[in-house]
Design an enzyme around this catalytic site. Structure first.
Site, PDB file in Angstrom:
ATOM      1  N   GLU A  41       1.552  -0.711   0.040  1.00 31.93           N
ATOM      2  CA  GLU A  41       0.066  -0.123   0.241  1.00 31.93           C
ATOM      3  C   GLU A  41       0.504   1.300   0.249  1.00 31.93           C
ATOM      4  O   GLU A  41       1.416   1.543   0.409  1.00 31.93           O
ATOM      5  CB  GLU A  41      -0.742   0.188   1.416  1.00 31.93           C
ATOM      6  CG  GLU A  41      -1.754   1.227   1.238  1.00 31.93           C
ATOM      7  CD  GLU A  41      -2.713   1.360   2.790  1.00 31.93           C
ATOM      8  OE1 GLU A  41      -2.626   0.020   2.883  1.00 31.93           O
ATOM      9  OE2 GLU A  41      -3.921   2.073   2.074  1.00 31.93           O
ATOM     10  N   ARG A 267       5.554 -12.724   9.730  1.00 32.51           N
ATOM     11  CA  ARG A 267       5.979 -11.562   9.229  1.00 32.51           C
ATOM     12  C   ARG A 267       7.717 -11.483  10.025  1.00 32.51           C
ATOM     13  O   ARG A 267       7.493 -12.595  11.052  1.00 32.51           O
ATOM     14  CB  ARG A 267       5.459  -9.993  10.107  1.00 32.51           C
ATOM     15  CG  ARG A 267       4.848  -9.430  10.983  1.00 32.51           C
ATOM     16  CD  ARG A 267       3.480  -8.676  10.897  1.00 32.51           C
ATOM     17  NE  ARG A 267       4.036  -7.950  10.468  1.00 32.51           N
ATOM     18  CZ  ARG A 267       3.052  -7.244   9.645  1.00 32.51           C
ATOM     19  NH1 ARG A 267       2.276  -7.891   9.000  1.00 32.51           N
ATOM     20  NH2 ARG A 267       3.714  -5.616   9.695  1.00 32.51           N
ATOM     21  N   LYS A 277       3.924   0.767   9.439  1.00 34.80           N
ATOM     22  CA  LYS A 277       4.722   2.039   8.376  1.00 34.80           C
ATOM     23  C   LYS A 277       4.155   3.401   9.364  1.00 34.80           C
ATOM     24  O   LYS A 277       4.598   4.604   9.651  1.00 34.80           O
ATOM     25  CB  LYS A 277       3.898   1.883   7.498  1.00 34.80           C
ATOM     26  CG  LYS A 277       4.333   1.681   5.748  1.00 34.80           C
ATOM     27  CD  LYS A 277       4.016   1.106   4.782  1.00 34.80           C
ATOM     28  CE  LYS A 277       3.534   0.183   4.686  1.00 34.80           C
ATOM     29  NZ  LYS A 277       2.309   0.440   3.545  1.00 34.80           N
TER      30      LYS A 277
HETATM   31  P1  ATP Z   1       2.481  -2.196   7.660  1.00 37.20           P
HETATM   32  O1  ATP Z   1       2.129  -2.375   9.425  1.00 37.20           O
HETATM   33  O2  ATP Z   1       4.075  -1.649   8.036  1.00 37.20           O
HETATM   34  O3  ATP Z   1       2.220  -0.554   7.576  1.00 37.20           O
HETATM   35  P2  ATP Z   1       1.717  -3.780   6.070  1.00 37.20           P
HETATM   36  O4  ATP Z   1       1.650  -4.853   5.854  1.00 37.20           O
HETATM   37  O5  ATP Z   1       0.393  -2.476   5.811  1.00 37.20           O
HETATM   38  O6  ATP Z   1       3.279  -3.381   7.103  1.00 37.20           O
HETATM   39  P3  ATP Z   1       1.783  -3.721   3.184  1.00 37.20           P
HETATM   40  O7  ATP Z   1       2.273  -2.043   2.283  1.00 37.20           O
HETATM   41  O8  ATP Z   1       0.086  -3.418   2.668  1.00 37.20           O
HETATM   42  O9  ATP Z   1       1.962  -2.565   4.482  1.00 37.20           O
HETATM   43  O10 ATP Z   1       2.551  -4.704   2.759  1.00 37.20           O
HETATM   44  C1  ATP Z   1       2.830  -5.192   2.046  1.00 37.20           C
HETATM   45  C2  ATP Z   1       3.682  -6.686   1.832  1.00 37.20           C
HETATM   46  O11 ATP Z   1       4.720  -7.316   2.530  1.00 37.20           O
HETATM   47  C3  ATP Z   1       2.247  -7.340   2.030  1.00 37.20           C
HETATM   48  O12 ATP Z   1       2.235  -8.451   1.104  1.00 37.20           O
HETATM   49  C4  ATP Z   1       2.298  -7.927   3.201  1.00 37.20           C
HETATM   50  O13 ATP Z   1       2.261  -8.652   4.164  1.00 37.20           O
HETATM   51  C5  ATP Z   1       4.052  -7.746   3.385  1.00 37.20           C
HETATM   52  N1  ATP Z   1       4.555  -6.786   4.881  1.00 37.20           N
HETATM   53  C6  ATP Z   1       4.456  -6.252   5.769  1.00 37.20           C
HETATM   54  N2  ATP Z   1       5.201  -6.233   6.963  1.00 37.20           N
HETATM   55  C7  ATP Z   1       6.159  -7.046   6.521  1.00 37.20           C
HETATM   56  C8  ATP Z   1       6.981  -8.036   7.707  1.00 37.20           C
HETATM   57  N3  ATP Z   1       6.674  -7.458   8.471  1.00 37.20           N
HETATM   58  N4  ATP Z   1       7.263  -9.304   7.178  1.00 37.20           N
HETATM   59  C9  ATP Z   1       7.181 -10.326   6.314  1.00 37.20           C
HETATM   60  N5  ATP Z   1       6.343  -9.047   5.677  1.00 37.20           N
HETATM   61  C10 ATP Z   1       5.686  -7.608   5.335  1.00 37.20           C
HETATM   62 MG    MG Z   2      -1.655  -2.724   4.826  1.00 41.53          MG
END
Ligand code: ATP
Ligand code: MG
Length: 564
Positions: A41, A267, A277
């Site tokens: 995102e 994760r 983020k």
């Molecule tokens: P955040 O919690 O930092 O906002 P998010 O999962 O909301 O992370 P996205 O932009 O939706 O961020 O993530 C893109 C991809 O990266 C998704 O498939 C998510 O599952 C993966 N991802 C995000 N954080 C991690 C992590 N700590 N370890 C492994 N994969 C991750």
């Molecule tokens: Mg997200």
């Protein structure tokens, strides 16, 4: 894990539960080739956690000769910005991956997704609800109690279709109505209790502008985008495990062109930092750091700016492996991966961070000689260089003590030490200023010890690094420590209260050997005895600025031995 296992090379990404599934799907002919996607995102910069997902998705495609898409999950126009879209592409490429032609945006599918929403309404599988967000939450029930059906749940298909079209046309205010799937308010899975598919939001979108005033939710957009792109394996983190029944329900009830399979993995969490983020944005917005690329940030742009090579990030991900169980990885493992790599690849140089002047009184005035210094003892191919030496040198202030305690073997009055690659010198006199501060050491050298060894075989206990004053390059050096003082920042306090006030130390007036002038950005070096460093973006032709990437002392073996 034993110490031995931590120093041996990481095993190839041979086998984990996802790779086994993928291999089986290829072997059985379920899929001819693998199509994965990395779906960020664009509401912030990528962090080290994302590198796990990037390496997995792009790595799987590479290993199997398939392909991996970069898809921006841009369904929330209020938090998303073009700056993030650009930074994410830069970061994925930096990590060593490429999506080729396959750059997509969920917003490209808004029209298709909307059409499928009408399809659900016409099938009696979705309805327009007039309850407010708060009422919907209140009707949702709990893990132990079923939810309550909305009074609007049984509207006719005709009325639902009319309302949905008017939602799209912009007739209603934000939050006035939503479109919900009609599944089961008594389901044991909260995600199946008539989840929201569309919200009204009169907000301009970075890519679609004012074309839409209703936006699909993540749950609705994500799986359908996967299906449109013929994704075979939709890999996501564990928090989506409970969403999988909804993912599958939507795929089942919509005329989608393919049926992707969602698989969840744990994760990546790292101690002493935050991988979210939202929290990182807060650090930026509240000015606790200089920006998303502050070298203390666990963002990919932060670690890149600090000087961490992408290979070290990939090594971390490989070492962590893939599991279905949440855990926190010690930050020391990341540092270990960086040292392990840089020990092999980084050339050695000499730099003095807190200079103390050292005069060799018996060395000819005005003379400069060049001494041979090895570039990398781990890599003979790196060769050697010549380092200027003269009468006036700088050594590290804390390599001298006027009144040394036991076990301090470095320079002290009357004591002889080795200057690396140069000579043995003895301290004869300490010069102080009016305030009593030591400003200069007067030493004598033994000309017979050129190269660092005495012909009579006498030993010295310490070898110091040094820089010749006449040829020295003056620089600023930035030393970093953990951004937080605790293992789990924000767990027991507000995040801001866990910040480490000493996470950045700026040293001005450092002295570098001349070979460090004009070092290209992205080049890592070891400052002997001090750590690994790289030039910062703030470097100008007249003033180099170096970041310390990591110190030399590896704490990982200790952590690993304790079972960490
Ligand atoms: P955040 O919690 O930092 O906002 P998010 O999962 O909301 O992370 P996205 O932009 O939706 O961020 O993530 C893109 C991809 O990266 C998704 O498939 C998510 O599952 C993966 N991802 C995000 N954080 C991690 C992590 N700590 N370890 C492994 N994969 C991750
Ligand atoms: Mg997200």
């Amino acid at each position: 894990m034993t110490t031995d296992a931590t120093t041996s090379p990481a095993p190839p990404a041979a086998s984990d539960f996802i790779r086994e599934i993928v291999r089986a799907d290829l072997a059985s002919g379920k899929h001819q080739s693998v199509v994965t996607r990395f779906p960020p995102e664009p509401n912030g910069y990528l962090h080290l956690g994302h590198s796990k997902s990037i390496c997995l998705n792009f790595g799987l495609a590479r290993e199997t000769g398939g392909r991996c898409h970069l898809r921006f999950d841009d369904t929330n126009p209020t938090k998303e910005e073009m700056e993030y879209i650009e930074s994410i592409q830069t970061d994925v490429r930096w990590l060593g991956f490429d999506w080729g032609e396959h750059l997509y945006y969920a917003s490209d599918y808004f029209e298709t997704l909307y059409g499928w929403a009408e399809h659900l309404v016409e099938a009696g599988l979705a309805y327009v609800d007039d309850l407010s967000a708060e009422e919907i939450r209140a009707h949702r029930g709990t893990l132990t109690e079923p939810g309550t059906e909305s009074p609007y749940r049984n509207r006719s298909i005709k009325e639902n279709l009319d309302l949905l079209r008017r939602m799209r046309a912009g007739e209603f205010a934000d939050g006035a109505r939503v479109l919900r799937a009609k599944i089961d308010m008594a389901s044991g899975n909260l995600n199946l209790r008539d989840p929201v598919l569309y919200r009204i939001l009169h907000a301009a979108h970075p890519r679609t502008g004012d074309a839409w005033c209703i936006y699909p939710t993540y749950d609705y957009a994500h799986g359908q985008s996967d299906a449109i792109e013929h994704i075979t394996h939709s890999l996501c983190t564990l928090e989506f495990e409970d969403h999988r029944p909804l993912y599958n329900w939507l795929i089942e009830h919509l005329p989608v062109p393919s049926r992707p399979r969602q698989i969840e993995f744990a994760r990546l969490n790292l101690s002493s930092t935050v991988l979210s983020k939202r929290k990182l944005l807060r650090l930026v917005n509240e000015g606790h750091v200089a920006g998303w690329d502050d070298p203390r940030m666990p963002t990919l742009s932060g670690v890149r700016r600090r000087g961490v090579p992408p290979e070290a990030v990939r090594a971390l991900v490989e070492r962590v492996g893939l599991a279905k169980r949440e855990g926190t990885v010690d930050y020391a493992l990341f540092e270990h991966c960086i040292r392990d790599l840089l020990n092999r690849t980084a050339e050695r140089r000499m730099a003095v961070l807190r200079p103390l002047r050292l005069i060799i009184t018996n060395y000819p005035e005005g003379e400069i000689e060049e001494l041979e210094a090895v570039n990398n003892p781990e890599d003979p191919a790196a060769g050697s260089r010549r380092v200027p030496f003269g009468r006036e040198l700088f050594i590290e202030r804390d390599d001298f003590m006027e009144d040394p305690p036991k076990k301090f073997y470095r320079l002290a009055p009357g004591r002889e030490v080795r200057l690396r690659y140069a000579y043995l010198v003895t301290c004869d006199e300490v010069v102080k200023d009016a305030a009593g501060e030591i400003v200069e050491l007067r030493c004598s050298y033994d000309p017979a010890t050129r190269g660092g060894d005495a012909p009579d075989g006498r030993k010295v206990k310490a070898t110091l690094h040094w820089v010749a004053a006449a040829a020295a390059v003056e620089a600023e050096v930035r030393l970093y420590d953990h951004l937080f003082t605790v293992d789990s920042p924000g767990a027991d306090h507000d995040l801001a209260d866990d910040l480490n006030p000493d996470s950045l130390v700026v040293l001005a007036g450092c002295r570098l050997e001349p070979a460090l002038a004009g070092l290209a950005p992205g080049t890592q070096v070891q400052f002997e005895r001090l750590g690994y460093f790289a030039p910062d973006l703030d470097t100008t032709p007249s003033r180099p600025v170096f970041n310390r990437i990591v110190t030399l002392r590896d704490t990982w073996a200790k952590v690993a031995a304790q079972g960490g």
